[in-house]
Scaffold this motif. Structure first.
Motif, PDB file in Angstrom:
ATOM      1  N   SER A   1       0.821  -1.217   0.000  1.00 49.61           N
ATOM      2  CA  SER A   1       0.000   0.000   0.000  1.00 49.61           C
ATOM      3  C   SER A   1       0.857   1.270   0.000  1.00 49.61           C
ATOM      4  O   SER A   1       0.398   2.332  -0.418  1.00 49.61           O
ATOM      5  N   LEU A   2       2.106   1.161   0.435  1.00 54.47           N
ATOM      6  CA  LEU A   2       3.009   2.313   0.436  1.00 54.47           C
ATOM      7  C   LEU A   2       3.610   2.591  -0.941  1.00 54.47           C
ATOM      8  O   LEU A   2       4.192   3.649  -1.169  1.00 54.47           O
ATOM      9  N   TRP A   3       3.460   1.621  -1.851  1.00 52.19           N
ATOM     10  CA  TRP A   3       4.063   1.727  -3.178  1.00 52.19           C
ATOM     11  C   TRP A   3       3.058   1.585  -4.323  1.00 52.19           C
ATOM     12  O   TRP A   3       3.421   1.805  -5.482  1.00 52.19           O
ATOM     13  N   ASP A   4       1.829   1.218  -4.047  1.00 58.53           N
ATOM     14  CA  ASP A   4       0.926   0.854  -5.141  1.00 58.53           C
ATOM     15  C   ASP A   4       0.488   2.026  -6.025  1.00 58.53           C
ATOM     16  O   ASP A   4      -0.168   1.825  -7.041  1.00 58.53           O
ATOM     17  N   ASP A   5       0.873   3.245  -5.674  1.00 57.84           N
ATOM     18  CA  ASP A   5       0.632   4.371  -6.573  1.00 57.84           C
ATOM     19  C   ASP A   5       1.658   4.413  -7.709  1.00 57.84           C
ATOM     20  O   ASP A   5       1.413   5.029  -8.744  1.00 57.84           O
ATOM     21  N   LEU A   6       2.794   3.697  -7.542  1.00 56.54           N
ATOM     22  CA  LEU A   6       3.864   3.699  -8.540  1.00 56.54           C
ATOM     23  C   LEU A   6       4.163   2.331  -9.139  1.00 56.54           C
ATOM     24  O   LEU A   6       4.841   2.231 -10.159  1.00 56.54           O
ATOM     25  N   ILE A   7       3.680   1.276  -8.476  1.00 56.26           N
ATOM     26  CA  ILE A   7       4.073  -0.086  -8.840  1.00 56.26           C
ATOM     27  C   ILE A   7       2.845  -0.997  -8.860  1.00 56.26           C
ATOM     28  O   ILE A   7       2.000  -0.939  -7.968  1.00 56.26           O
ATOM     29  N   ASP A   8       2.779  -1.861  -9.880  1.00 53.89           N
ATOM     30  CA  ASP A   8       1.790  -2.946  -9.904  1.00 53.89           C
ATOM     31  C   ASP A   8       2.471  -4.185  -9.342  1.00 53.89           C
ATOM     32  O   ASP A   8       3.605  -4.502  -9.715  1.00 53.89           O
ATOM     33  N   PHE A   9       1.786  -4.895  -8.438  1.00 55.98           N
ATOM     34  CA  PHE A   9       2.371  -6.034  -7.744  1.00 55.98           C
ATOM     35  C   PHE A   9       1.698  -7.340  -8.136  1.00 55.98           C
ATOM     36  O   PHE A   9       0.483  -7.408  -8.280  1.00 55.98           O
ATOM     37  N   GLU A  10       2.523  -8.376  -8.255  1.00 59.56           N
ATOM     38  CA  GLU A  10       2.049  -9.760  -8.302  1.00 59.56           C
ATOM     39  C   GLU A  10       2.779 -10.466  -7.165  1.00 59.56           C
ATOM     40  O   GLU A  10       4.006 -10.399  -7.074  1.00 59.56           O
ATOM     41  N   ILE A  11       2.033 -11.127  -6.295  1.00 57.76           N
ATOM     42  CA  ILE A  11       2.611 -11.780  -5.130  1.00 57.76           C
ATOM     43  C   ILE A  11       2.342 -13.276  -5.238  1.00 57.76           C
ATOM     44  O   ILE A  11       1.184 -13.705  -5.298  1.00 57.76           O
ATOM     45  N   VAL A  12       3.425 -14.055  -5.265  1.00 62.62           N
ATOM     46  CA  VAL A  12       3.321 -15.496  -5.466  1.00 62.62           C
ATOM     47  C   VAL A  12       3.937 -16.206  -4.267  1.00 62.62           C
ATOM     48  O   VAL A  12       5.135 -16.049  -4.005  1.00 62.62           O
TER      49      VAL A  12
END
Length: 82
Positions: free
Chosen positions: A59-70
């Motif tokens: 949540s601290l980065w999701d304005d700049l980065i799209d995440f995939e968590i595996v």
């Protein structure tokens, strides 16, 4: 549990600026192990441990980065359960 975090940078310049200013911004409970960057596709691959805190971190980065968590297992863990 270990996780492979795949980050796709929307704006590499802004990601770098925030990282240089604030660091990785890991909340308590997230353990960073290693990372690798694909400079062609502006992606970062990180291995982390995080019982419950990954949502707080992304949540601290999701304005700049799209995440995939595996969720991932080591080879030893995987094959010992087989």
């Amino acid at each position: 549990m270990h996780f492979m975090i795949i980050e796709k940078f929307r704006d590499t310049k802004l990601v770098r600026e925030r990282f240089e200013r604030c660091g990785r911004l890991l909340p308590e409970g997230v353990v960073y192990h290693a990372s690798w960057v694909d400079p062609v596709a502006n992606r970062c691959f990180q291995v982390m441990e995080a019982p419950e805190a990954l949502k707080r971190w992304t949540s601290l980065w999701d304005d700049l980065i799209d995440f995939e968590i595996v969720p991932v297992l080591t080879s030893i863990e995987f094959w010992s359960d087989a």
